[in-house]
Design a protein around this motif. Structure first.
Motif, PDB file in Angstrom:
ATOM      1  N   LEU A 115      11.041  -7.296   4.422  1.00 23.00           N
ATOM      2  CA  LEU A 115       9.946  -8.076   5.000  1.00 23.00           C
ATOM      3  C   LEU A 115       9.631  -7.656   6.430  1.00 23.00           C
ATOM      4  N   ASP A 116      10.671  -7.427   7.226  1.00 26.48           N
ATOM      5  CA  ASP A 116      10.482  -7.187   8.663  1.00 26.48           C
ATOM      6  C   ASP A 116      10.293  -5.717   9.027  1.00 26.48           C
ATOM      7  N   TYR A 117      10.836  -4.819   8.220  1.00 21.35           N
ATOM      8  CA  TYR A 117      10.784  -3.393   8.554  1.00 21.35           C
ATOM      9  C   TYR A 117      10.297  -2.589   7.339  1.00 21.35           C
ATOM     10  N   PRO A 118       9.102  -2.867   6.863  1.00 22.34           N
ATOM     11  CA  PRO A 118       8.620  -2.271   5.599  1.00 22.34           C
ATOM     12  C   PRO A 118       8.591  -0.760   5.593  1.00 22.34           C
ATOM     13  N   ASN A 119       8.429  -0.131   6.748  1.00 25.63           N
ATOM     14  CA  ASN A 119       8.361   1.320   6.809  1.00 25.63           C
ATOM     15  C   ASN A 119       9.708   1.971   7.098  1.00 25.63           C
ATOM     16  N   ALA A 120      10.747   1.143   7.188  1.00 26.48           N
ATOM     17  CA  ALA A 120      12.062   1.670   7.563  1.00 26.48           C
ATOM     18  C   ALA A 120      13.011   1.795   6.379  1.00 26.48           C
ATOM     19  N   LEU A 121      12.545   1.477   5.166  1.00 25.11           N
ATOM     20  CA  LEU A 121      13.386   1.614   3.988  1.00 25.11           C
ATOM     21  C   LEU A 121      12.519   1.923   2.775  1.00 25.11           C
ATOM     22  N   ARG A 122      13.080   2.728   1.892  1.00 22.79           N
ATOM     23  CA  ARG A 122      12.373   3.090   0.667  1.00 22.79           C
ATOM     24  C   ARG A 122      12.666   2.111  -0.460  1.00 22.79           C
ATOM     25  N   ALA A 123      13.867   1.549  -0.480  1.00 22.32           N
ATOM     26  CA  ALA A 123      14.265   0.664  -1.575  1.00 22.32           C
ATOM     27  C   ALA A 123      15.106  -0.482  -1.049  1.00 22.32           C
ATOM     28  N   CYS A 124      15.080  -1.574  -1.810  1.00 26.40           N
ATOM     29  CA  CYS A 124      15.827  -2.779  -1.436  1.00 26.40           C
ATOM     30  C   CYS A 124      16.546  -3.288  -2.675  1.00 26.40           C
ATOM     31  N   THR A 133       4.012 -16.809   2.159  1.00 24.83           N
ATOM     32  CA  THR A 133       4.463 -15.864   1.140  1.00 24.83           C
ATOM     33  C   THR A 133       3.523 -14.673   1.053  1.00 24.83           C
ATOM     34  N   ALA A 134       2.214 -14.950   0.986  1.00 25.85           N
ATOM     35  CA  ALA A 134       1.221 -13.871   0.893  1.00 25.85           C
ATOM     36  C   ALA A 134       1.281 -12.968   2.109  1.00 25.85           C
ATOM     37  N   LYS A 135       1.421 -13.568   3.282  1.00 25.24           N
ATOM     38  CA  LYS A 135       1.470 -12.790   4.520  1.00 25.24           C
ATOM     39  C   LYS A 135       2.730 -11.926   4.578  1.00 25.24           C
ATOM     40  N   GLN A 136       3.860 -12.507   4.161  1.00 22.67           N
ATOM     41  CA  GLN A 136       5.124 -11.771   4.212  1.00 22.67           C
ATOM     42  C   GLN A 136       5.145 -10.623   3.212  1.00 22.67           C
ATOM     43  N   LEU A 137       4.672 -10.875   1.992  1.00 24.42           N
ATOM     44  CA  LEU A 137       4.794  -9.873   0.940  1.00 24.42           C
ATOM     45  C   LEU A 137       3.707  -8.816   0.994  1.00 24.42           C
ATOM     46  N   HIS A 138       2.628  -9.077   1.702  1.00 25.64           N
ATOM     47  CA  HIS A 138       1.540  -8.108   1.794  1.00 25.64           C
ATOM     48  C   HIS A 138       2.023  -6.763   2.339  1.00 25.64           C
ATOM     49  N   LYS A 139       2.950  -6.804   3.277  1.00 23.01           N
ATOM     50  CA  LYS A 139       3.378  -5.574   3.950  1.00 23.01           C
ATOM     51  C   LYS A 139       4.578  -4.892   3.283  1.00 23.01           C
ATOM     52  N   VAL A 140       5.187  -5.540   2.273  1.00 24.03           N
ATOM     53  CA  VAL A 140       6.377  -4.966   1.639  1.00 24.03           C
ATOM     54  C   VAL A 140       6.023  -3.691   0.890  1.00 24.03           C
ATOM     55  N   ALA A 141       6.734  -2.614   1.185  1.00 30.78           N
ATOM     56  CA  ALA A 141       6.480  -1.322   0.545  1.00 30.78           C
ATOM     57  C   ALA A 141       7.678  -0.825  -0.264  1.00 30.78           C
ATOM     58  N   MET A 170       7.497 -14.031  -7.448  1.00 32.17           N
ATOM     59  CA  MET A 170       6.674 -13.890  -6.245  1.00 32.17           C
ATOM     60  C   MET A 170       6.313 -12.425  -6.002  1.00 32.17           C
ATOM     61  N   LEU A 171       7.278 -11.528  -6.188  1.00 31.73           N
ATOM     62  CA  LEU A 171       7.017 -10.105  -5.989  1.00 31.73           C
ATOM     63  C   LEU A 171       5.984  -9.598  -7.001  1.00 31.73           C
ATOM     64  N   ASN A 172       6.110 -10.035  -8.248  1.00 32.69           N
ATOM     65  CA  ASN A 172       5.140  -9.630  -9.264  1.00 32.69           C
ATOM     66  C   ASN A 172       3.742 -10.168  -8.984  1.00 32.69           C
ATOM     67  N   TRP A 173       3.662 -11.418  -8.589  1.00 33.74           N
ATOM     68  CA  TRP A 173       2.367 -12.019  -8.282  1.00 33.74           C
ATOM     69  C   TRP A 173       1.642 -11.244  -7.180  1.00 33.74           C
ATOM     70  N   HIS A 174       2.433 -10.646  -6.279  1.00 34.96           N
ATOM     71  CA  HIS A 174       1.831  -9.908  -5.171  1.00 34.96           C
ATOM     72  C   HIS A 174       1.872  -8.402  -5.421  1.00 34.96           C
ATOM     73  N   GLN A 175       2.040  -8.048  -6.714  1.00 37.01           N
ATOM     74  CA  GLN A 175       1.914  -6.666  -7.184  1.00 37.01           C
ATOM     75  C   GLN A 175       2.858  -5.693  -6.473  1.00 37.01           C
ATOM     76  N   LYS A 176       4.085  -6.139  -6.302  1.00 34.90           N
ATOM     77  CA  LYS A 176       5.100  -5.274  -5.704  1.00 34.90           C
ATOM     78  C   LYS A 176       5.906  -4.585  -6.811  1.00 34.90           C
ATOM     79  N   ASN A 177       6.497  -3.477  -6.470  1.00 33.26           N
ATOM     80  CA  ASN A 177       7.265  -2.690  -7.424  1.00 33.26           C
ATOM     81  C   ASN A 177       8.671  -3.274  -7.536  1.00 33.26           C
ATOM     82  N   VAL A 178       8.923  -4.058  -8.586  1.00 39.52           N
ATOM     83  CA  VAL A 178      10.197  -4.766  -8.711  1.00 39.52           C
ATOM     84  C   VAL A 178      10.776  -4.594 -10.102  1.00 39.52           C
ATOM     85  N   THR A 179      12.074  -4.383 -10.152  1.00 40.57           N
ATOM     86  CA  THR A 179      12.827  -4.345 -11.398  1.00 40.57           C
ATOM     87  C   THR A 179      13.858  -5.473 -11.353  1.00 40.57           C
ATOM     88  N   PHE A 180      13.977  -6.195 -12.461  1.00 39.28           N
ATOM     89  CA  PHE A 180      14.941  -7.298 -12.531  1.00 39.28           C
ATOM     90  C   PHE A 180      15.909  -7.060 -13.673  1.00 39.28           C
TER      91      PHE A 180
END
Length: 395
Positions: A174-183, A310-318, A343-353
């Motif tokens: 959330l805080d450093y979206p450009n500093a990591l490739r995966a979480c 939520t929308a503001k936080q997840l918008h920048k997640v890469a 939440m990640l899916n709703w905001h179209q983020k690349n997530v595997t569960f």
């Protein structure tokens, strides 16, 4: 720094904890969410493997509440107990040190080498105690970011953690979206439930009502520490880390070192002795004030309090997100992981569960399980391959 000489296959060998002082130039400070600042800040950390030439293979491991920077290997040849995630970090293991440069630091507020309540307050020359400022999960991530910057790593391949470590990993995304490739978020949650906050409140109360707590000022030679309160807090917490089935299979109703009941208040049952051991051994390596501060930081963690935030936080997640849960983990129930995934899916983020079966409850994230370990291995290999062969769709 580590050497694999005279070590069993798969081990990172003998390792050394390193220390660095950040924010020590007299101009910069670590700014905390509570409004306070800290400077300088000492950080304990360990590294395993080798950083490659383009610094693209670094992985940060975030530890849980009672963890330390010592995640793998042994500190000396006679060390009987390896690092807390030794079965996951090393040659051929999920965090393969023949491929990755793995970093683990002791969290802010800790008691294993990083600045915390037991550290000396530079303004008084005495341990902080409860004068240490309140900290948050975001503050812990902020200090880790300072360490990664100090190491000269522009972008981490991944940030991974279980339990509270998963909260820190999420905060990084959330805080450093450009500093990591995966979480990688394992056996964790986007916020504590009321039940979890209640468990933490009971644990803190056990510590603070101990006659030796003394308002958090119990440091110094020959000063009694609140060991009974801290041991009780650990015993209560440890129950929540295990499942009912796991406890039954391990202990059942078997007696401990006796053939018949005492008909008194002795520790008749094996499970009682086990919990007593967990509590009594914990007090020798952990600080009661640190327990207070870190459980409170967990309580405060809530990066998605409302839809707008939520929308503001997840918008920048890469980052690519991997969320893992275990079916018998009732401390951080699978529904909490699914809440995050939704939440990640709703905001179209690349997530595997992925959810795995285990009798071990919350502690399953620390233990060997072939499917769980293979899932981690596969995900991290894929991320590593993409750094070598990036595509246009790569964030």
């Amino acid at each position: 720094m580590n050497t694999a000489e005279s070590s069993p296959p798969g081990s990172v060998g003998i390792v050394q904890t390193r220390y660095v002082e950040l924010f020590s130039d007299g101009r910069s400070t670590l700014r905390l969410d509570c409004g306070a600042t800290l400077a300088p800040v000492r950080v304990a950390f360990e590294t395993y493997g080798t950083l490659n030439a383009d610094k693209s293979n670094a992985i940060l491991i975030c530890h849980a509440l009672s963890g330390t920077a010592h995640a793998a290997g042994r500190h000396h040849a006679d060390d009987r107990k390896p690092g807390w995630w030794d079965n996951f970090i090393g040659p051929g293991k999920p965090f393969d040190t023949e491929r990755f440069f793995v970093i683990c630091s002791n969290n802010l507020g800790g008691c294993d080498g990083t600045t915390g309540p037991s550290s000396l307050d530079p303004t008084t020359g005495k341990p902080f105690g409860l004068r240490f400022p309140m900290i948050t999960i975001a503050d812990m991530a902020r200090l880790q970011k300072g360490l990664i910057d100090h190491l000269g790593i522009p972008r981490l391949l991944a940030v991974a953690g279980g339990s509270m470590g998963g909260m820190i990993a999420l905060q990084w995304a959330l805080d450093y979206p450009n500093a990591l490739r995966a979480c990688v978020i394992i056996a964790s949650t986007p916020r504590l439930s009321a039940q979890n906050i209640a468990f933490n409140a009971v644990a803190r109360q056990a510590i603070m009502v101990d006659p030796n707590f003394n308002g958090g000022d119990y440091y110094g030679e020959n000063v009694p520490r609140p060991v009974n309160g801290l041991a009780l807090a650990r015993m209560v917490a440890h129950i929540t880390y295990l499942s009912e089935k796991g406890l039954h299979e391990k202990f059942g109703r078997q007696l401990q070192d006796r053939r018949e009941l005492s008909f008194g208040f002795e520790r008749d049952f094996a499970v009682e002795s086990y919990l007593h051991y967990q509590g009594s051994s914990f007090v020798n390596k952990f600080d009661a004030n640190t327990y207070l501060y870190i459980t409170k930081a967990m309580d405060y963690f809530d990066p998605f309090p409302d839809p707008e935030t939520t929308a503001k936080q997840l918008h920048k997640v890469a980052a690519r997100m991997l969320v893992i849960s275990f079916d018998t983990d009732w401390r951080f129930d699978t529904s909490r992981s699914k809440e995050l995934v939704k939440m990640l899916n709703w905001h179209q983020k690349n997530v595997t569960f992925e959810q795995f079966r285990s009798i071990h409850g919350h502690d399953a994230f620390l233990l060997d399980d072939p499917l769980y370990m293979e899932s981690l291995t596969s995900f991290l290999k894929r991320m590593h391959m993409e750094t070598r062969h990036p595509t246009q769709s790569d964030p």
